[in-house]
Design an enzyme around this catalytic site. Sequence first.
Site, PDB file in Angstrom:
ATOM      1  N   ASP A 283       0.853  -1.200   0.000  1.00 50.14           N
ATOM      2  CA  ASP A 283       0.000   0.000   0.000  1.00 50.14           C
ATOM      3  C   ASP A 283       0.890   1.252   0.000  1.00 50.14           C
ATOM      4  O   ASP A 283       0.635   2.232   0.697  1.00 50.14           O
ATOM      5  CB  ASP A 283      -0.955   0.007   1.193  1.00 50.14           C
ATOM      6  N   HIS A 284       1.940   1.164  -0.799  1.00 48.71           N
ATOM      7  CA  HIS A 284       2.977   2.193  -0.855  1.00 48.71           C
ATOM      8  C   HIS A 284       2.397   3.553  -1.230  1.00 48.71           C
ATOM      9  O   HIS A 284       1.751   3.702  -2.266  1.00 48.71           O
ATOM     10  CB  HIS A 284       4.000   1.757  -1.909  1.00 48.71           C
TER      11      HIS A 284
END
Lengths: 429, 330
Positions: free
Chosen positions: A306-307
Amino acid sequence: MKLRIDNARLLDPSTEQDITASLCVEGNRIVAFGKVPDDFKADEAIDASGLWLMPGLVDLQVRTGEPGDNACGTVASEARAAAAGGVTTFCVPPDTWPVADTPAVPELIRRRARQAGQAFVLPIAALTQGLEGERLAPLHALKNAGCIAASQANRPIRNALTLRNAMEYAASHNVRLMLKPLDVDLADSGVAHDGPVANRLGLPAIPASAETTAVATLLLLAEETGAKIHLNALSCARSVELVRDAKARGLAVTCDVAAHQLHLSEMDLMDFNPLFKVLPPLRSLDDQRALRAGLADGTIDCIISDHTPLYADDKLLPFPQSKPGISGLETLLSLTLRLVESGELTLMQALKALSRNPAQLLGIDGGSLQPGSRASFFLYDPDARWTLRADALLSAGKNTPFEGWEFSGRVVGTWFLGKNVFKPASQDA
Amino acid sequence: MRLTEPDIQLNAQKKLRHLLTLEGLKEHQLTEILDLAETFFDPATGDLKKVPLLRGKTIMNVFFEPSTRTRTTFEIAEKRLSADVVNLNIATSATKKGESLLDTLWNLQAMGADMFVIRHADSGAAHFFARHVAPHVHVLNAGDGRHAHPSQALLDMFTIRKHKGDIYDLKVAIVGDILHSRVARSQIQALSILGAREIRVIGPRTLMPSHPEALGVHVYHDMDRGLEDVDVVIMLRLQNERMSGARLPSEKEFFRLYGLTEKRLARAKPDAIVMHPGPINRGVEIDSAVADGPRSVILDQVTNGIAVRMAIMAVIFSNAAQLQQQEREA
């Protein structure tokens, strides 16, 4: 170009093989696994004694800031960070600026990715125009422009009829939906999990039901419409149970969890540190345990970073006003392998969740070291000890809550389509 | 697991450097402030004295949210301590022009502030400012979002102590919107630290935090039962916006269920006192007969607020002087 890597511990989640042997690469393909063919003359040979070799990771959720309105990062900068983290394929959610609701946006992202040449970058289409949850985006055109799935990113469709129609339309064109379960009305203006910590700190709270009711709605609508759905970033114990039940009933649903949810909890908010602000919020320790258990029993298919790279200024605000998100590409692998160290996952389970499962659900080649597979893999030194320093991250976003964490094991070389795209700075000289 | 950072409101000698929250403070740290506050009253006249303790210090009252009572009592307290006082109403100035919060703070710091008294609509704002001020600058939280309002809670403790003696052994009921109240959170912490025998909160579920046990309180939805046998009744202000989010049907129904009337007050101990942080809504949470009645100490709270705020600032600057002294000797 022919490459031979000898004496590596080859870990292949596609076959569950775990052998110490050689891997041969010709051009952009793996040509031999285990035994070197007699006629294979390598141009380069690497002795990888003591190192592990694993297929490149496939991360279903990576923001790059491009295209963006003065957003942090570019496709090129984040692809470099990906390579440093062992990630060779990643999907980009549609909440870019402009939003990925016209073919121009995925085309731009793919062009930038080709120029960077460090990773496969798979854009995700906006499901609705402007992600506003009202009118459908041109899903067929977006699919033709290279979008691997469609999503609403962090802006779920509020109207259940619109959502149901969107699912039916997506199902008719075989478009996979990746949806973050969130009821925005229940979430209201919340910024933290509705638990004892938010109660004590007086932080506006997001109840678990903001996620669980959305999970239930999505599962029931998927069952009714036959849409293929993948749920992003589960954070609650009850969500895991709902998906487990749905899978037991035969529904073709898949889901993922963000790596930080497996290690952090609401307890980390005690100093109002904005680096711990994420969406969905960090939940309770019971939720964390349930997420880990869901991975172990296969209910949760994939682990994502979930960068979200952010500027320092985006976090230099009081907690409620700061932007949510973690720069996670370079900690995805290490955080996941911690669960192997603690015995909660087997190494193969971890590698499947990081590469084979996401590749399979996207329908792409990945997560395999078998001959014929793309030569995208990385070497890993299981004994290297290191301490995370935010300013040493290659990502343009230094927003990590893991500053000062000590990890054992580190990526020491990444290959993308047979080309070495990362080696640690210390080996450059 | 990550270790939390050292308590940022304490200095190297473990003494108060900022006052952001009462959570985590020790009983003696609270009583030191309360005891000092008493000395600011002239024993002969009962008036507040003017003392030269903070001569030469510049205190900026930075209010990002409107306030009349709190800001005024802070200003009076600062003047009684002989400090130089600057009032800033930021809701209508710099941040509207696009200046970042931190730039605003650093500019004010460059103008020579020794202490910021800050009110802000975000929970955690005081912690945020404390993390970014220069080492010699102090932050006093005058209310941040729903999080804390420590000076209000301390003045309430001062008032309880004055009327009831020791807080130990008292039963205290706090009535109304606990969920959104920074005052209630700080009062509950203060009462716990000072060892109150029982802390009750009274109100409907829609105005309660989801995990009241984490706050160490007993919840009552029935006002009559909740008031049974208590020594202190603290009423909270009900904000109008609670009606719009379906938390309450009407002010009228709230008053019928939770409004403090003479009849209800009869459930409490005969010598129970009635408190309210103000400003009061007559006929919404409290009946005029009670607010103006013999057991109400509401206006006394206001006066005590000045002395307690003087004491908080005096303690913080005295701690800083001690630390400086120690550093010079070292």
